[in-house]
Design an enzyme around this catalytic site. Sequence first.
Site, PDB file in Angstrom:
ATOM      1  N   ARG A 102     -49.532  29.405 -41.671  1.00  0.00           N
ATOM      2  CA  ARG A 102     -48.662  30.470 -41.666  1.00  0.00           C
ATOM      3  C   ARG A 102     -47.363  29.760 -41.231  1.00  0.00           C
ATOM      4  NH1 ARG A 102     -50.713  33.864 -44.399  1.00  0.00           N
ATOM      5  NH2 ARG A 102     -50.688  35.971 -43.721  1.00  0.00           N
TER       6      ARG A 102
ATOM      7  N   ILE B 279     -61.375  28.540 -44.627  1.00  0.00           N
ATOM      8  CA  ILE B 279     -60.979  28.449 -45.508  1.00  0.00           C
ATOM      9  C   ILE B 279     -60.971  26.323 -44.358  1.00  0.00           C
ATOM     10  CG2 ILE B 279     -58.336  28.043 -46.114  1.00  0.00           C
ATOM     11  CD1 ILE B 279     -57.983  30.559 -45.200  1.00  0.00           C
TER      12      ILE B 279
ATOM     13  N   GLU C 252     -39.715  33.843 -45.270  1.00  0.00           N
ATOM     14  CA  GLU C 252     -40.384  33.670 -46.400  1.00  0.00           C
ATOM     15  C   GLU C 252     -39.825  34.788 -47.499  1.00  0.00           C
ATOM     16  OE1 GLU C 252     -44.422  34.056 -46.922  1.00  0.00           O
ATOM     17  OE2 GLU C 252     -44.924  32.445 -46.254  1.00  0.00           O
TER      18      GLU C 252
ATOM     19  N   HIS D  21     -45.681  30.829 -51.262  1.00  0.00           N
ATOM     20  CA  HIS D  21     -46.856  31.400 -50.380  1.00  0.00           C
ATOM     21  C   HIS D  21     -48.061  31.675 -51.902  1.00  0.00           C
ATOM     22  CE1 HIS D  21     -48.372  33.810 -46.909  1.00  0.00           C
ATOM     23  NE2 HIS D  21     -49.803  33.445 -47.680  1.00  0.00           N
ATOM     24  N   ILE D  22     -48.187  30.624 -52.608  1.00  0.00           N
ATOM     25  CA  ILE D  22     -49.144  31.001 -53.786  1.00  0.00           C
ATOM     26  C   ILE D  22     -50.315  30.868 -53.522  1.00  0.00           C
ATOM     27  CG2 ILE D  22     -47.065  31.076 -55.402  1.00  0.00           C
ATOM     28  CD1 ILE D  22     -48.331  28.140 -55.797  1.00  0.00           C
ATOM     29  N   GLY D  23     -50.646  30.638 -52.003  1.00  0.00           N
ATOM     30  CA  GLY D  23     -52.383  29.887 -51.943  1.00  0.00           C
ATOM     31  C   GLY D  23     -53.568  31.070 -52.998  1.00  0.00           C
TER      32      GLY D  23
END
Length: 330
Positions: free
Chosen positions: A247, A166, A276, A295-297
């Site tokens: 994270r 990534i 979260e 948290h929509i990666g």
Amino acid sequence: MGVSVAPAGLKFLGSIDAPASASQSVVITVCEVEQWDSDEPIPVEELERGVAGAHGLLCLLSDRVDKRILDAAGANLKVISTLSVGVDHLALDEIKKRGIRVGYTPDVLTDTTAELAVSLLLTTCRRLPEAIEEVKNGGWTSWKPLWLCGYGLTQSTVGIVGLGRIGQAIARRLKPFGVQRFLYTGRQPRPEEAAEFQAEFVSTPELAAQSDFIIVACSLTPATKGLCNKDFFQKMKETAVFVNISRGDVVNQDDLYQALASGQIAAAGLDVTTPEPLPTNHPLLTLKNCVILPHIGSATHRTRNTMSMLAANNLLAGLRGEPMPSELML
């Protein structure tokens, strides 16, 4: 064959392997599937009950599979397939001790997560949420020379914490923006991967001090937990922008709040937090210079569908005693 399934929306009941020729027979693997049919995380008590006696478990990153769950599952459990690339929600030492195989979903979400990281960086450094709000609340009165000025990528130094799949995909997307210099840090230098971007391996304090933009893309490990703390933020430039898509526990959020509120750093963008979801009264949510996403990666239709198929195929292959498409080697 018992299979306990945590995620919602999975309708799979078995697998059929088509014959290569008419003379070959069709091999059918039949599974009993118990499914948690909700978008909300399965309660621990329900997961504990559902996994009892199961041969396989398909779980999400929101499902903590610890000793308690493994004990509840019993000796039948042979395979855990997680719909995620991160595995910090799994008690890996305990899982390895019990000889349970683990499937996960790397690679398929790399591009999507990198796209989100770049989107979050641009949104944060160009102050887009503030600008949108000013349009809505009447704060936009005329063009002003320095109003809502942010920071641009051209001729900048970008520091990437973790130059894995990534991290590399992020650098690849940022390079055309005119970034002058890439720095990276991690467990060890990665000269072959870094060559594409002419990225320099530096220590974590050096990266913090020299970068105009910092993107955290490392795995959560004991070594990276709390890595970005008061000392880290104190070394950063006052004009620097910090982004975390790894994270939440990699960042000490209390220290981040102080750094943002005091003007020690310019801004932060987070796609991950601890916990979260982040409570709506959390201090970070009061800051204009902090952009937080839920948290929509990996949240594109194509990526999530691909992840789901890979997770299901990992589970089935493990149940059949075959090589998984993506197995985490413990």
